[in-house]
Design an enzyme around this catalytic site. Structure first.
Site, PDB file in Angstrom:
ATOM      1  N   LYS A 138       0.849  -1.187   0.000  1.00 20.59           N
ATOM      2  CA  LYS A 138       0.000   0.000   0.000  1.00 20.59           C
ATOM      3  C   LYS A 138       0.889   1.244   0.000  1.00 20.59           C
ATOM      4  O   LYS A 138       1.751   1.414   0.876  1.00 20.59           O
ATOM      5  CB  LYS A 138      -0.850  -0.025   1.268  1.00 20.59           C
ATOM      6  CG  LYS A 138      -2.273   0.362   1.052  1.00 20.59           C
ATOM      7  CD  LYS A 138      -3.032   0.017   2.323  1.00 20.59           C
ATOM      8  CE  LYS A 138      -4.347   0.713   2.376  1.00 20.59           C
ATOM      9  NZ  LYS A 138      -5.000   0.517   3.659  1.00 20.59           N
TER      10      LYS A 138
HETATM   11  C1  E4P Z   1      -8.401   1.304   3.469  1.00 25.81           C
HETATM   12  O1  E4P Z   1      -7.524   0.632   2.983  1.00 25.81           O
HETATM   13  C2  E4P Z   1      -8.278   2.041   4.734  1.00 25.81           C
HETATM   14  O2  E4P Z   1      -7.563   1.221   5.627  1.00 25.81           O
HETATM   15  C3  E4P Z   1      -9.605   2.335   5.393  1.00 25.81           C
HETATM   16  O3  E4P Z   1     -10.702   1.945   4.599  1.00 25.81           O
HETATM   17  C4  E4P Z   1      -9.714   3.684   5.988  1.00 25.81           C
HETATM   18  O4  E4P Z   1     -10.971   3.834   6.568  1.00 25.81           O
HETATM   19  P1  E4P Z   1     -11.313   4.931   7.671  1.00 25.81           P
HETATM   20  O5  E4P Z   1     -11.635   6.216   6.972  1.00 25.81           O
HETATM   21  O6  E4P Z   1     -12.513   4.367   8.363  1.00 25.81           O
HETATM   22  O7  E4P Z   1     -10.117   5.042   8.560  1.00 25.81           O
END
Ligand code: E4P
Length: 221
Positions: free
Chosen positions: A83
């Site tokens: 990522k």
């Molecule tokens: C995605 O890969 C992220 O980890 C996640 O969906 C972020 O979500 P949040 O806005 O609830 O922190």
């Protein structure tokens, strides 16, 4: 539609993985910080348990750091997806990692233009954060609609991974648009399983079965 679990919590991952509901996992530094285990041990274990792609995030912000971290993360297992944040150095890292044959998930996408550029750089997935956009008064799902349409128009192979999902309706909307993946916190998956009419119906069926057993003690299924 593929369902990823947005979590680094091992009991939740095991629970939903055993139900056959988990096509992959997304993690991030915030999710790792919520768990008691050492992050490296935790990431290794998640990658071992889950068969599908597991997104593990870099913490460097320079291209060279991200590329180096990505190669280290890949040692956790063949199903690792790295990522990378949607910044200029990140785009350079994606380009390099794509040439190295390493799959990437571009995180913190908040505009259609960012999604297009991440795909052009070679991303395997783009992660638009719809809940965080909704929180600012913008319509997160419009972003998904535009990105899916543009990727389809040009036959991009990059998959749209709908992230920052806040409720089950987000999942239905993403599915209607045709986004390839949704990543869900365990609480949202739990809400999707439950329906009060299911519980009410089951209670009635079991009560009636008990009544029948009283009338005919030898009854069996
Ligand atoms: C995605 O890969 C992220 O980890 C996640 O969906 C972020 O979500 P949040 O806005 O609830 O922190």
């Amino acid at each position: 539609m593929k369902i990823f679990l947005d979590s680094a919590n091992l009991p939740s991952i095991k629970k939903y993985n055993d139900m056959g509901l988990v096509d992959g996992i997304t993690t991030n530094p915030t999710l790792l910080s919520k768990e008691k285990e050492d992050p490296a041990d935790l990431m290794r274990e998640i990658v071992r348990i889950v068969r599908g792609p597991v997104s593990l995030e870099v913490v460097g912000t320079k291209t060279e750091e991200m590329v180096e971290e990505a190669h280290r993360l890949m040692k956790y297992g063949q199903n690792v997806v790295v990522k990378i944040p949607m910044i200029s150095d990140g785009l350079r890292a994606i380009r390099q990692l794509t040439l190295d044959g390493i799959p990437t998930n571009v995180t913190l996408i908040f505009s259609t233009n960012q999604a297009i550029l991440a795909a052009k750089a070679g991303a395997s997935y783009v992660s638009p954060f719809i809940g965080r956009l909704d929180d600012t008064g913008q319509d997160g799902m419009s972003l998904i609609r535009e990105v899916v349409q543009i990727f389809r128009n040009y036959d991009f192979s990059t998959e749209v991974l709908v992230a920052s999902i806040r409720h089950p309706l987000h999942v239905i909307e993403a599915g209607k648009i045709g986004a390839e993946v949704v990543t869900l916190p365990p609480e949202i998956l739990a809400k999707m399983i439950m329906h009060p009419l299911t519980d009410k119906g089951l209670t009635a069926f079991l009560d009636d079965w008990e009544k029948l057993k009283k009338e005919k003690p030898n009854v069996r299924i």
